[in-house]
Design a protein around this motif. Structure first.
Motif, short mmCIF file in Angstrom:
data_model
loop_
_atom_site.label_atom_id
_atom_site.label_comp_id
_atom_site.label_asym_id
_atom_site.label_seq_id
_atom_site.Cartn_x
_atom_site.Cartn_y
_atom_site.Cartn_z
N GLY A 1 43.56 74.94 50.52
CA GLY A 1 42.77 73.77 51.51
C GLY A 1 43.15 74.06 52.89
O GLY A 1 42.95 73.09 53.53
N LEU A 2 43.04 75.48 53.13
CA LEU A 2 43.19 75.47 54.73
C LEU A 2 42.02 76.49 55.05
O LEU A 2 41.91 76.69 56.21
N GLY A 3 41.29 77.05 54.10
CA GLY A 3 40.25 78.08 54.78
C GLY A 3 39.07 77.39 55.71
O GLY A 3 39.18 77.68 56.82
N LEU A 4 38.68 75.95 55.30
CA LEU A 4 37.68 75.26 56.27
C LEU A 4 38.60 74.52 57.16
O LEU A 4 37.91 74.64 58.26
N ALA A 5 39.65 74.31 57.37
CA ALA A 5 40.54 73.48 58.35
C ALA A 5 40.60 74.69 59.59
O ALA A 5 40.68 74.65 60.65
N ILE A 6 40.82 76.11 59.05
CA ILE A 6 40.93 77.16 60.01
C ILE A 6 39.67 77.04 60.72
O ILE A 6 39.63 77.64 61.92
N VAL A 7 38.59 77.42 59.90
CA VAL A 7 37.16 77.40 60.43
C VAL A 7 36.95 76.54 61.35
O VAL A 7 36.53 76.69 62.72
N LYS A 8 37.24 75.35 61.28
CA LYS A 8 37.11 74.00 62.13
C LYS A 8 37.95 74.23 63.31
O LYS A 8 37.44 74.00 64.50
N ARG A 9 39.20 74.63 63.27
CA ARG A 9 39.93 74.85 64.39
C ARG A 9 39.44 75.87 65.48
O ARG A 9 39.47 75.91 66.67
N ILE A 10 38.83 77.15 64.78
CA ILE A 10 38.42 78.26 65.45
C ILE A 10 37.19 77.62 66.43
O ILE A 10 36.82 77.90 67.57
N CYS A 11 36.20 76.78 65.57
CA CYS A 11 35.12 76.28 66.39
C CYS A 11 35.48 75.42 67.29
O CYS A 11 34.92 75.51 68.34
N VAL A 12 36.26 74.30 67.18
CA VAL A 12 36.83 73.51 68.34
C VAL A 12 37.44 74.43 69.40
O VAL A 12 37.39 74.07 70.60
N LEU A 13 38.00 75.56 69.15
CA LEU A 13 38.90 76.31 70.29
C LEU A 13 37.89 77.12 71.18
O LEU A 13 37.93 76.97 72.35
N TYR A 14 36.65 77.36 70.44
CA TYR A 14 35.66 77.93 71.36
C TYR A 14 34.45 77.41 71.84
O TYR A 14 33.26 77.78 72.29
N GLY A 15 34.26 76.08 71.20
CA GLY A 15 33.33 75.16 71.62
C GLY A 15 32.12 75.45 70.69
O GLY A 15 30.97 74.91 70.93
N PHE A 16 32.17 75.58 69.64
CA PHE A 16 31.15 75.88 68.55
C PHE A 16 31.01 74.47 67.86
O PHE A 16 32.00 73.62 67.61
N ASN A 17 30.06 74.48 67.23
CA ASN A 17 29.52 73.14 66.53
C ASN A 17 29.51 73.57 64.99
O ASN A 17 28.30 74.19 64.74
N ILE A 18 30.36 73.02 63.89
CA ILE A 18 30.08 73.44 62.64
C ILE A 18 29.91 72.06 61.99
O ILE A 18 30.26 71.08 62.06
N THR A 19 28.92 72.38 60.82
CA THR A 19 28.13 71.27 60.30
C THR A 19 28.21 71.64 58.53
O THR A 19 27.93 72.49 58.64
N TYR A 20 28.12 70.41 57.81
CA TYR A 20 27.94 70.77 56.41
C TYR A 20 26.86 69.87 56.07
O TYR A 20 26.73 68.67 56.38
N SER A 21 25.97 70.32 55.08
CA SER A 21 24.88 69.62 54.52
C SER A 21 24.65 69.94 53.02
O SER A 21 24.98 71.14 52.81
N TYR A 22 23.94 69.33 52.39
CA TYR A 22 23.65 69.68 50.85
C TYR A 22 22.22 69.25 50.55
O TYR A 22 21.85 68.18 50.67
#
Length: 433
Positions: free
Chosen positions: A397-418
């Motif tokens: 349960g940490l994979g996407l949390a790590i992805v989110k923190r990396i995006c926040v660190l470098y100013g990227f915007n990550i989104t999810y949709s279905y």
């Protein structure tokens, strides 16, 4: 440290709202108060001078009336000096009248406003109506000149005081602004503690002292936390590796019954999961503490091609990769590999019925999608650490949390949709470029 970083991020987000510098705010208040005082004082001056001039006019009218009465006491004359003086004989007393009136002035050949006093006197047994008048126009011009002169003087004083207030306030608050800049430049990775600017103002001196104490405590806490994280990670890895090796030896010996084999296999999976959990928590802590300082331009298409080639050899799920262009991204190479690996691995892990996953890369974003039978129940919690849609899955349960923190660190915007039976994760790089 995560709390400190989160607070810093919230402060940075609030900067988007329009803020007013301290000196400008103080000057704005000075302008508002000065304008109110100027309006009130000008109004008071106007009414005071107007009342004063009006009393002077009335005194002049009464004085002229008294002189006319004195002349009539001596001799019976028919005094007429229109429109300033008019004397008429009347049959009796009437109430005295003091008013403004408009009369034609032959000398000016136009209608003029006069202050008029109509009084009644009994002189030598005869009643007289004595009307005396004085021009109001002259007093209005004097009043206007006084008010204008006063406003000009006030404006000159206002400009001077505003400039003086700006200069003195800037000098007065200079230690505060200097310490603020020092705080902005503060880093928990700094080798030496910060030094604040001293001031002869008690509150600024106390503030500087508190800043030094606080930042030194933050640096000490960071060092302790960093050391603790490294120690825990190191101490856990060794016994876990030993346990893992011993279990593998026991399994390879083949002296176990089926129940023992199943138990040891389950333990082995738990140990592997615990090892991965330890590694990912350590990685997440390092990201939150901003320990990845090696930043350089990277080529995401190269990282993705190598990653997909490696995963295709061990994964039964087909990976369709489309690359139109590579974005201009500057970040730590290791974190770029983690970002791509976690997104693609997550798509493979949750792909429905081993349907192929799709990876698309263009100039602006990275999109990873996989088939899914049902949408996520709580998409707002996807990037929270340890969140899992189902307890059946044994992921950390940490994979996407790590992805989110990396995006926040470098100013990227990550989104999810279905959409169209697909789970779609998009990382947009435009906010960083």
């Amino acid at each position: 440290m995560g709390v400190v970083i989160g607070l810093s991020q919230r402060i940075n987000m609030k900067k988007a709202a329009k803020k007013i510098p301290l000196i400008r705010k103080a000057s704005g208040n000075f302008i508002q108060i000065s304008l109110v005082l100027m309006i009130l004082s000008t109004s008071a001056l106007y009414f005071y001078v107007n009342n004063l001039l009006q009393r002077e006019e009335e005194e002049e009218l009464y004085s002229t009336t008294a002189r006319i009465s004195a002349v009539l006491e001596k001799e019976d004359l028919d005094l007429q000096l229109s429109p300033m003086v008019e004397v008429r004989k009347v049959s009796g007393y009437k109430p005295e009248i003091l008013k403004d009136t408009i009369i034609y002035d032959p000398s000016q050949r136009e209608m003029e406003t006069f202050r008029e006093l109509i009084s009644y006197q009994k002189i030598k047994g005869q009643y007289y109506q004595i009307s005396t008048r004085t021009l109001v126009v002259e007093s209005d011009e004097v009043l206007f000149a006084i008010v204008v002169s006063y406003i000009i003087i006030i404006l000159i004083m206002f400009v001077f005081l505003y400039y003086f207030n700006q200069k003195t306030s800037s000098k007065l608050w200079q230690p505060f602004f200097a310490n603020l800049q020092t705080m902005k430049a503060f880093s928990i990775h700094a080798e030496f503690p910060i030094e604040t600017v001293d001031s002869d103002i008690l509150e600024f001196t106390e503030l500087g002292g508190e800043i030094e104490v606080l930042t030194e405590k933050v640096r000490a806490d960071y060092r302790n936390l960093k050391q603790f994280t490294e120690d825990v990670s190191h101490e856990l890895q060794t016994p876990l590796a030993i346990i893992q090796a011993k279990i593998e030896n026991m399994l390879n010996e083949g002296l176990l019954n089926n129940q023992q084999y199943q138990s040891l296999t389950s333990i082995q999976r738990d140990i592997y999961r615990l090892t991965q959990l330890n590694k990912r928590l350590t990685l997440l802590t390092k990201i939150e503490n901003n320990q990845f300082l090696k930043i350089q331009p990277i080529y995401l298409h190269v990282i993705l091609e190598q990653l997909i080639a490696n995963l295709s050899e061990i994964s039964p799920v087909r990976i369709d990769y489309f690359s139109q262009a590579t974005p201009d991204v500057t970040m730590d190479v290791y974190l770029a590999e983690i970002l791509c690996s976690n997104l693609v691995s997550n798509a493979i892990k949750y792909s429905y019925s081993s349907q192929p996953i799709t990876v698309k890369l263009d100039k602006h974003q990275l999109v990873v999608s996989n088939y899914g039978k049902n949408p996520i129940h709580h998409p707002d919690k996807l990037f929270i650490r340890f969140y899992k849609e189902s307890e059946i899955n044994r992921a950390t349960g940490l994979g996407l949390a790590i992805v989110k923190r990396i995006c926040v660190l470098y100013g990227f915007n990550i989104t999810y949709s279905y959409k169209e039976d697909k789970h779609i994760f998009s990382v947009e790089f435009d906010s960083f470029i």
